[in-house]
Design a protein around this motif. Structure first.
Motif, PDB file in Angstrom:
ATOM      1  N   ARG A  17       0.819  -1.216   0.000  1.00 23.95           N
ATOM      2  CA  ARG A  17       0.000   0.000   0.000  1.00 23.95           C
ATOM      3  C   ARG A  17       0.852   1.265   0.000  1.00 23.95           C
ATOM      4  O   ARG A  17       0.402   2.316  -0.445  1.00 23.95           O
ATOM      5  CB  ARG A  17      -0.934   0.024   1.209  1.00 23.95           C
ATOM      6  CG  ARG A  17      -2.026  -1.030   1.136  1.00 23.95           C
ATOM      7  CD  ARG A  17      -2.847  -1.050   2.394  1.00 23.95           C
ATOM      8  NE  ARG A  17      -1.961  -1.450   3.494  1.00 23.95           N
ATOM      9  CZ  ARG A  17      -2.159  -1.146   4.768  1.00 23.95           C
ATOM     10  NH1 ARG A  17      -3.184  -0.431   5.133  1.00 23.95           N
ATOM     11  NH2 ARG A  17      -1.319  -1.550   5.690  1.00 23.95           N
ATOM     12  N   THR A  18       2.078   1.190   0.513  1.00 27.18           N
ATOM     13  CA  THR A  18       2.901   2.389   0.609  1.00 27.18           C
ATOM     14  C   THR A  18       3.958   2.497  -0.485  1.00 27.18           C
ATOM     15  O   THR A  18       4.519   3.570  -0.680  1.00 27.18           O
ATOM     16  CB  THR A  18       3.593   2.459   1.985  1.00 27.18           C
ATOM     17  OG1 THR A  18       4.390   1.298   2.162  1.00 27.18           O
ATOM     18  CG2 THR A  18       2.565   2.573   3.101  1.00 27.18           C
ATOM     19  N   VAL A  19       4.238   1.409  -1.181  1.00 29.96           N
ATOM     20  CA  VAL A  19       5.272   1.433  -2.219  1.00 29.96           C
ATOM     21  C   VAL A  19       5.018   2.519  -3.266  1.00 29.96           C
ATOM     22  O   VAL A  19       5.947   3.256  -3.624  1.00 29.96           O
ATOM     23  CB  VAL A  19       5.454   0.047  -2.871  1.00 29.96           C
ATOM     24  CG1 VAL A  19       6.318   0.118  -4.118  1.00 29.96           C
ATOM     25  CG2 VAL A  19       6.055  -0.923  -1.870  1.00 29.96           C
ATOM     26  N   PRO A  20       3.791   2.681  -3.774  1.00 31.23           N
ATOM     27  CA  PRO A  20       3.594   3.729  -4.783  1.00 31.23           C
ATOM     28  C   PRO A  20       3.911   5.129  -4.265  1.00 31.23           C
ATOM     29  O   PRO A  20       4.391   5.978  -5.010  1.00 31.23           O
ATOM     30  CB  PRO A  20       2.108   3.612  -5.143  1.00 31.23           C
ATOM     31  CG  PRO A  20       1.744   2.205  -4.786  1.00 31.23           C
ATOM     32  CD  PRO A  20       2.588   1.868  -3.586  1.00 31.23           C
ATOM     33  N   TYR A  21       3.689   5.369  -2.971  1.00 32.52           N
ATOM     34  CA  TYR A  21       3.954   6.685  -2.404  1.00 32.52           C
ATOM     35  C   TYR A  21       5.449   6.868  -2.109  1.00 32.52           C
ATOM     36  O   TYR A  21       5.965   7.978  -2.215  1.00 32.52           O
ATOM     37  CB  TYR A  21       3.090   6.910  -1.162  1.00 32.52           C
ATOM     38  CG  TYR A  21       1.637   6.811  -1.533  1.00 32.52           C
ATOM     39  CD1 TYR A  21       1.003   7.852  -2.206  1.00 32.52           C
ATOM     40  CD2 TYR A  21       0.920   5.642  -1.291  1.00 32.52           C
ATOM     41  CE1 TYR A  21      -0.317   7.743  -2.610  1.00 32.52           C
ATOM     42  CE2 TYR A  21      -0.399   5.530  -1.685  1.00 32.52           C
ATOM     43  CZ  TYR A  21      -1.010   6.579  -2.347  1.00 32.52           C
ATOM     44  OH  TYR A  21      -2.312   6.475  -2.751  1.00 32.52           O
ATOM     45  N   ALA A  22       6.126   5.783  -1.778  1.00 33.75           N
ATOM     46  CA  ALA A  22       7.581   5.843  -1.629  1.00 33.75           C
ATOM     47  C   ALA A  22       8.228   6.155  -2.976  1.00 33.75           C
ATOM     48  O   ALA A  22       9.149   6.972  -3.063  1.00 33.75           O
ATOM     49  CB  ALA A  22       8.106   4.524  -1.069  1.00 33.75           C
ATOM     50  N   ALA A  23       7.723   5.523  -4.040  1.00 32.25           N
ATOM     51  CA  ALA A  23       8.238   5.794  -5.385  1.00 32.25           C
ATOM     52  C   ALA A  23       7.965   7.245  -5.778  1.00 32.25           C
ATOM     53  O   ALA A  23       8.813   7.896  -6.394  1.00 32.25           O
ATOM     54  CB  ALA A  23       7.617   4.839  -6.397  1.00 32.25           C
ATOM     55  N   LEU A  24       6.798   7.757  -5.411  1.00 36.63           N
ATOM     56  CA  LEU A  24       6.470   9.162  -5.680  1.00 36.63           C
ATOM     57  C   LEU A  24       7.445  10.093  -4.969  1.00 36.63           C
ATOM     58  O   LEU A  24       7.977  11.024  -5.572  1.00 36.63           O
ATOM     59  CB  LEU A  24       5.043   9.466  -5.228  1.00 36.63           C
ATOM     60  CG  LEU A  24       4.638  10.939  -5.142  1.00 36.63           C
ATOM     61  CD1 LEU A  24       4.603  11.576  -6.525  1.00 36.63           C
ATOM     62  CD2 LEU A  24       3.292  11.084  -4.443  1.00 36.63           C
ATOM     63  N   LEU A  25       7.691   9.843  -3.679  1.00 41.85           N
ATOM     64  CA  LEU A  25       8.610  10.688  -2.915  1.00 41.85           C
ATOM     65  C   LEU A  25      10.015  10.655  -3.509  1.00 41.85           C
ATOM     66  O   LEU A  25      10.655  11.699  -3.673  1.00 41.85           O
ATOM     67  CB  LEU A  25       8.643  10.245  -1.450  1.00 41.85           C
ATOM     68  CG  LEU A  25       9.569  11.024  -0.534  1.00 41.85           C
ATOM     69  CD1 LEU A  25       9.185  12.499  -0.468  1.00 41.85           C
ATOM     70  CD2 LEU A  25       9.554  10.405   0.868  1.00 41.85           C
ATOM     71  N   LEU A  26      10.466   9.471  -3.876  1.00 40.24           N
ATOM     72  CA  LEU A  26      11.782   9.352  -4.494  1.00 40.24           C
ATOM     73  C   LEU A  26      11.818  10.097  -5.819  1.00 40.24           C
ATOM     74  O   LEU A  26      12.767  10.830  -6.108  1.00 40.24           O
ATOM     75  CB  LEU A  26      12.130   7.871  -4.691  1.00 40.24           C
ATOM     76  CG  LEU A  26      13.490   7.562  -5.305  1.00 40.24           C
ATOM     77  CD1 LEU A  26      14.623   8.115  -4.441  1.00 40.24           C
ATOM     78  CD2 LEU A  26      13.640   6.068  -5.512  1.00 40.24           C
ATOM     79  N   LEU A 133      11.358   0.630  -9.172  1.00 40.63           N
ATOM     80  CA  LEU A 133      10.028   0.875  -8.611  1.00 40.63           C
ATOM     81  C   LEU A 133       9.025   1.364  -9.640  1.00 40.63           C
ATOM     82  O   LEU A 133       7.831   1.125  -9.516  1.00 40.63           O
ATOM     83  CB  LEU A 133      10.120   1.913  -7.487  1.00 40.63           C
ATOM     84  CG  LEU A 133      10.795   1.503  -6.205  1.00 40.63           C
ATOM     85  CD1 LEU A 133      10.954   2.709  -5.287  1.00 40.63           C
ATOM     86  CD2 LEU A 133      10.015   0.399  -5.526  1.00 40.63           C
ATOM     87  N   GLY A 134       9.496   2.104 -10.611  1.00 42.33           N
ATOM     88  CA  GLY A 134       8.576   2.751 -11.542  1.00 42.33           C
ATOM     89  C   GLY A 134       8.143   4.097 -10.996  1.00 42.33           C
ATOM     90  O   GLY A 134       8.664   4.582  -9.995  1.00 42.33           O
ATOM     91  N   GLY A 135       7.178   4.695 -11.660  1.00 41.70           N
ATOM     92  CA  GLY A 135       6.758   6.046 -11.325  1.00 41.70           C
ATOM     93  C   GLY A 135       6.006   6.195 -10.025  1.00 41.70           C
ATOM     94  O   GLY A 135       6.016   7.244  -9.408  1.00 41.70           O
ATOM     95  N   GLY A 136       5.313   5.156  -9.601  1.00 37.23           N
ATOM     96  CA  GLY A 136       4.558   5.241  -8.367  1.00 37.23           C
ATOM     97  C   GLY A 136       3.273   6.033  -8.512  1.00 37.23           C
ATOM     98  O   GLY A 136       2.745   6.222  -9.614  1.00 37.23           O
ATOM     99  N   ALA A 137       2.791   6.528  -7.374  1.00 41.35           N
ATOM    100  CA  ALA A 137       1.524   7.258  -7.321  1.00 41.35           C
ATOM    101  C   ALA A 137       1.597   8.554  -8.109  1.00 41.35           C
ATOM    102  O   ALA A 137       2.639   9.210  -8.141  1.00 41.35           O
ATOM    103  CB  ALA A 137       1.166   7.542  -5.867  1.00 41.35           C
ATOM    104  N   TYR A 138       0.488   8.900  -8.716  1.00 45.69           N
ATOM    105  CA  TYR A 138       0.312  10.170  -9.419  1.00 45.69           C
ATOM    106  C   TYR A 138       1.263  10.368 -10.607  1.00 45.69           C
ATOM    107  O   TYR A 138       1.536  11.498 -11.002  1.00 45.69           O
ATOM    108  CB  TYR A 138       0.414  11.368  -8.470  1.00 45.69           C
ATOM    109  CG  TYR A 138      -0.529  11.243  -7.298  1.00 45.69           C
ATOM    110  CD1 TYR A 138      -1.901  11.347  -7.480  1.00 45.69           C
ATOM    111  CD2 TYR A 138      -0.054  10.976  -6.020  1.00 45.69           C
ATOM    112  CE1 TYR A 138      -2.772  11.214  -6.419  1.00 45.69           C
ATOM    113  CE2 TYR A 138      -0.922  10.834  -4.950  1.00 45.69           C
ATOM    114  CZ  TYR A 138      -2.279  10.951  -5.155  1.00 45.69           C
ATOM    115  OH  TYR A 138      -3.141  10.805  -4.096  1.00 45.69           O
TER     116      TYR A 138
END
Length: 143
Positions: A17-26, A133-138
């Motif tokens: 659940r948090t991986v997409p947001y970690a990818a976004l932050l990175l 990770l890819g792009g992640g969220a948003y």
């Protein structure tokens, strides 16, 4: 959900659940760093000064202009999440080049005179993590 989080088994120890947001932050952090470095070359060193510095290293001066463009466009693409995996991989050679041509001879620590390769090395690894990770969220365009 990215391809990475969709295929992780529950016991992998990754919170999907948090991986997409970690990818976004990175992605936002890396993009901001590249925009800052492009700005440094544009507004402090100037494009002509950057080109002259590249020439002093024995590199084609025109490569300085290409690096400014790559940092600016790559930084924007990362912030927007536009082909984040590809952009992250495409930016790694800039950091490896900085290590090989400038920072490597100054030792490891960034605080060394002339700046060691610590920061550029970490930055390159962070780009590789982003590519994984890819792009992640948003992200505008997932790849």
């Amino acid at each position: 959900m990215t391809a990475l989080t969709a295929t992780l088994p529950a016991q992998a120890g990754v919170e999907s659940r948090t991986v997409p947001y970690a990818a976004l932050l990175l992605r936002l952090t890396l993009g901001g760093l590249f925009l800052a470095h492009a700005g440094l070359k544009l507004f402090v060193f100037t494009p002509a000064g950057t080109a002259a510095f590249f020439g002093s290293l024995g590199l084609p001066p025109a490569l300085g202009y290409a690096v400014i463009a790559a940092e600016a466009l790559g930084g924007l693409a990362l912030i927007l999440g536009f082909y984040a995996r590809i952009v992250a991989l495409a930016l790694v050679p800039i950091l490896v080049g900085a290590i090989v041509t400038v920072h490597g001879a100054n030792g490891f620590f960034a605080q060394n005179p002339g700046g060691g390769w610590e920061f550029a090395g970490l930055w390159a690894v962070m780009l590789l993590v982003q590519a994984g990770l890819g792009g992640g969220a948003y992200a505008l365009r997932r790849d």
